[in-house]
Design an enzyme around this catalytic site. Structure first.
Site, PDB file in Angstrom:
ATOM      1  N   GLY A   1     -33.842 -34.577  25.483  1.00 15.20           N
ATOM      2  CA  GLY A   1     -35.197 -34.972  25.857  1.00 15.20           C
ATOM      3  C   GLY A   1     -35.160 -35.833  27.100  1.00 15.20           C
ATOM      4  O   GLY A   1     -34.230 -36.617  27.290  1.00 15.20           O
TER       5      GLY A   1
ATOM      6  N   GLY B   1     -37.878 -37.899  30.138  1.00 17.71           N
ATOM      7  CA  GLY B   1     -39.187 -38.241  30.667  1.00 17.71           C
ATOM      8  C   GLY B   1     -39.039 -38.968  31.975  1.00 17.71           C
ATOM      9  O   GLY B   1     -37.943 -39.058  32.547  1.00 17.71           O
ATOM     10  N   GLY B   2     -40.138 -39.550  32.447  1.00 19.01           N
ATOM     11  CA  GLY B   2     -40.128 -40.217  33.732  1.00 19.01           C
ATOM     12  C   GLY B   2     -39.284 -41.468  33.759  1.00 19.01           C
ATOM     13  O   GLY B   2     -38.745 -41.848  34.800  1.00 19.01           O
ATOM     14  N   MET B   3     -39.145 -42.143  32.606  1.00 20.93           N
ATOM     15  CA  MET B   3     -38.445 -43.427  32.583  1.00 20.93           C
ATOM     16  C   MET B   3     -37.098 -43.377  31.869  1.00 20.93           C
ATOM     17  O   MET B   3     -36.347 -44.358  31.888  1.00 20.93           O
ATOM     18  CB  MET B   3     -39.330 -44.483  31.919  1.00 20.93           C
ATOM     19  CG  MET B   3     -40.615 -44.760  32.660  1.00 20.93           C
ATOM     20  SD  MET B   3     -41.639 -45.984  31.809  1.00 20.93           S
ATOM     21  CE  MET B   3     -40.583 -47.431  31.907  1.00 20.93           C
TER      22      MET B   3
ATOM     23  N   VAL C   1     -32.878 -38.817  26.458  1.00 23.20           N
ATOM     24  CA  VAL C   1     -32.215 -38.929  25.165  1.00 23.20           C
ATOM     25  C   VAL C   1     -31.086 -37.908  25.121  1.00 23.20           C
ATOM     26  O   VAL C   1     -31.293 -36.727  25.417  1.00 23.20           O
ATOM     27  CB  VAL C   1     -33.198 -38.691  24.001  1.00 23.20           C
ATOM     28  CG1 VAL C   1     -32.473 -38.825  22.664  1.00 23.20           C
ATOM     29  CG2 VAL C   1     -34.348 -39.677  24.075  1.00 23.20           C
TER      30      VAL C   1
ATOM     31  N   ASP D   1     -48.411 -47.359  20.098  1.00 17.98           N
ATOM     32  CA  ASP D   1     -48.389 -45.955  20.534  1.00 17.98           C
ATOM     33  C   ASP D   1     -48.151 -45.031  19.346  1.00 17.98           C
ATOM     34  O   ASP D   1     -47.349 -44.101  19.423  1.00 17.98           O
ATOM     35  CB  ASP D   1     -47.304 -45.759  21.595  1.00 17.98           C
ATOM     36  CG  ASP D   1     -47.544 -44.501  22.439  1.00 17.98           C
ATOM     37  OD1 ASP D   1     -48.694 -44.021  22.468  1.00 17.98           O
ATOM     38  OD2 ASP D   1     -46.589 -44.011  23.067  1.00 17.98           O
TER      39      ASP D   1
END
Length: 599
Positions: free
Chosen positions: A70, A72-74, A77, A185
């Protein structure tokens, strides 16, 4: 001409990291030692007083990386295998600017430590955290399943399943709230489902720690996912609290049972039995929601269990009426003609079979509706008691308390009986997982103990819930607690003695520190500079008191290997006294000097 002694212990810089695993008051990263205006404490902690205490580690030395699962932008994983404990883990990396920003790293550590301490079955566990040459990382529990959001693409869930998932997630959030952590979240994408259907709340990346929030989130900033954010959180994320998480969980439940996004909430699409409960949790004003998540879930469970009661009252059955489906049968039948369920049930007092529509037992005369009501009240008390027991990880005790209820049979008690069976299965799974985790913590603790990495060993053994400790683990915990306390005190003493330039007393403190942590590089470097100072002072006096003095010289090379084992001459440390030269390998020198009381 002898060099003028200005009471300095040399200006050589050191950048060791081994003290980071010593006491919480680390001695690491000292660049000067007792010279000039700076004290040792300033030297170590730095101008801003922040020392994250993390050594740079090599992940590949313990983990076999299998690939990115996985990104993402930041961050990303990575799936990996822990070669030490033989388990699959997920490694979460922080990428980009955040991995190099000091304040971001401090926030990362605070959140990692907070979430790691939660230790709840419905929260993805953080096994470890640290940093390597590429930046900070988390070692997470690997969940071999799918996210709830992916599961919902196949359609909404049945009401009982949705209620059960929500109840478990509420338990996880309650544990977080108890420690002052607000998730901020909560949404289906942040809920992972195991192969057994157990929900695991993950991604606390936006979590707010109430004790730290002022330092991290700018007033007016908006963090979260709009469709699942409480109204107050959409205005200002700093306003998010436990009631905000309640709203988000209710919105997640809404999508579970309707299959629709909560971006626009239509109460008419909710099941009638739970509609009022869910809509209250989704109130715009936080004060009109349930005071706690537990009250929300209790109401949700009660409302869902009454869904069947809308068609007939189990305690007011007509003659021949089935307690399962409500169909009316000939009174001579023993099984329902519509659903096949038995029309007899054991008396809740004497245990002998009686027809389900009878109000008084024909064998002992017990008022059956009255005793059913008593059992229903007792079941509510048991649920509350079990919540407390399980929070304290007393799972075996909870299983024993639940056991008698697994044999109770009566149509009016069927919802509770079904809950008891599901809960018993879950508790058994959790207990097995707890015992496995306990054994893993002990393996790591003993390994760290053998390496003299006492703080890490203490963290590992302290992660074991009190109810699961064995005699051996308690003894290890007590021993490590004592060592850790002594290391902390020694660190404080060394700082104070360094600032006061009391170098004679400093000798003994450093010696004891090295006895507890013989390989600590910073302590060795400090001792080296202390010994150099002693040598310089002796030389400046022309060895006038050499009869009783012994001067030690530790080589600058930090290698601890006994090179003779590799066919090369052993590296040595020389000790000089009255012209006598004694040569010992480094390890033997330190050991011998300590035993002789020379350092």
């Amino acid at each position: 001409m002898a060099r003028k002694d200005n009471d300095s212990l040399d200006q050589a810089e050191t950048r060791g990291g081994s003290f980071s695993d010593a006491p919480s008051k680390s001695l690491g990263d000292a660049s000067t030692f007792g010279d000039g205006a700076e004290s040792l404490a300033d030297d170590i902690l730095g101008a801003d007083g922040f020392d994250d205490g993390m050594e740079i580690v090599d992940l590949s030395s313990r983990y076999e990386l299998e690939g990115v699962i996985g990104q993402g932008g930041m961050g990303q994983v990575i799936k990996a295998v822990d070669t030490r404990l033989k388990r699959i883990v997920a490694i979460k990396r922080v990428l980009g600017e955040s991995s190099r920003n000091r304040k971001s790293l401090q926030r990362f550590l605070i959140e990692a430590q907070s979430v790691a301490a939660l230790n709840h079955f419905n929260i993805v566990q953080i096994y470890d955290y640290g940093r390597d040459k590429d930046g900070p990382f988390l070692i997470l529990e690997y969940v071999d399943g799918v996210s709830l959001s992916k599961r919902l693409k196949d359609g909404p869930l049945e009401l009982p399943e949705a209620v059960e998932l929500t109840t478990q997630l509420a338990s996880a959030l309650t544990a977080a709230h108890r420690r002052g952590i607000v998730h901020r979240d909560v949404k289906p994408a942040n809920v992972l489902l195991t192969e057994d259907g157990i929900p695991k709340l993950t991604d606390f990346g936006l979590a707010r720690h109430e004790a730290q929030e002022g330092e991290h989130t700018r007033t007016g900033a908006v963090l979260g996912t709009p469709a699942f954010m409480a109204p107050e959180q959409r205005e200002d994320s700093t306003k998010a609290d436990a009631l905000s998480d309640q709203w988000s969980l209710a919105a997640t439940f809404y999508q579970m049972v309707t299959g629709e996004s909560p971006r626009i909430i239509n109460g008419e699409t909710l099941p009638l039995s739970v509609r009022d409960v869910v809509l209250r949790a989704l109130k715009t004003k936080p004060g009109k929601r349930y005071p706690t998540l537990q009250e929300f879930c209790d109401e949700l469970q009660t409302a869902a269990s009454k869904q069947q009661a809308a068609t007939f009252d189990v305690l007011q059955l007509k003659e021949g009426q089935c307690g399962s489906c409500g169909a009316v049968n000939d009174s001579s039948r023993r099984f329902c003609r519509d659903c096949g369920e038995s029309l007899e049930t054991p008396c809740l007092k004497c245990g002998k079979n009686e027809l389900v529509w009878e109000r008084f037992c024909g064998h002992c005369g017990t008022n059956i509706p009255a005793i059913v009501e008593q059992q229903l009240e007792a079941s509510k008390e048991l649920k509350s008691e079990l919540r407390t027991i399980v929070q304290e990880y007393r799972h075996q005790e909870a299983i024993e308390k639940l056991a008698p209820w697994l044999t109770i049979e009566h149509p009016a008690l069927k919802p509770f009986h079904d809950w008891a069976e599901r809960t018993n299965e879950r508790l058994q799974r959790e207990l097995n997982q707890l015992l496995q985790q306990r054994d893993e913590h002990l393996v790591l603790a003993r390994e760290y103990y053998d390496q003299a990495r006492y703080s890490k060993a203490l963290k590992s053994v302290a992660s074991i819930p009190d109810a699961l400790h064995t005699a051996a683990s308690r003894q290890l915990h007590e021993e490590l607690t004592g060592i850790d306390a002594e290391l902390n005190q020694l660190a404080a003493d060394i700082r104070e003695l360094s600032s006061a330039r009391n170098y004679d007393a400093l000798h003994g403190k450093l010696t004891r520190f090295l006895q507890l942590k013989p390989g600590d590089k910073n302590a060795i470097q400090m001792l080296q500079r202390l010994l150099k100072r002693t040598r310089r002072k002796t030389e400046s006096k022309g060895n006038s008191s050499a009869d009783d003095s012994v001067v030690y010289e530790l080589e600058k090379d930090d290698a601890d290997d006994d090179d003779s084992s590799r066919g090369r001459p052993a590296r040595s440390t020389s000790t000089r006294s009255l012209g006598t030269r004694i040569t010992l390998p480094r390890k033997r020198f330190l050991a011998a000097a300590g035993v002789a009381g020379l350092v």
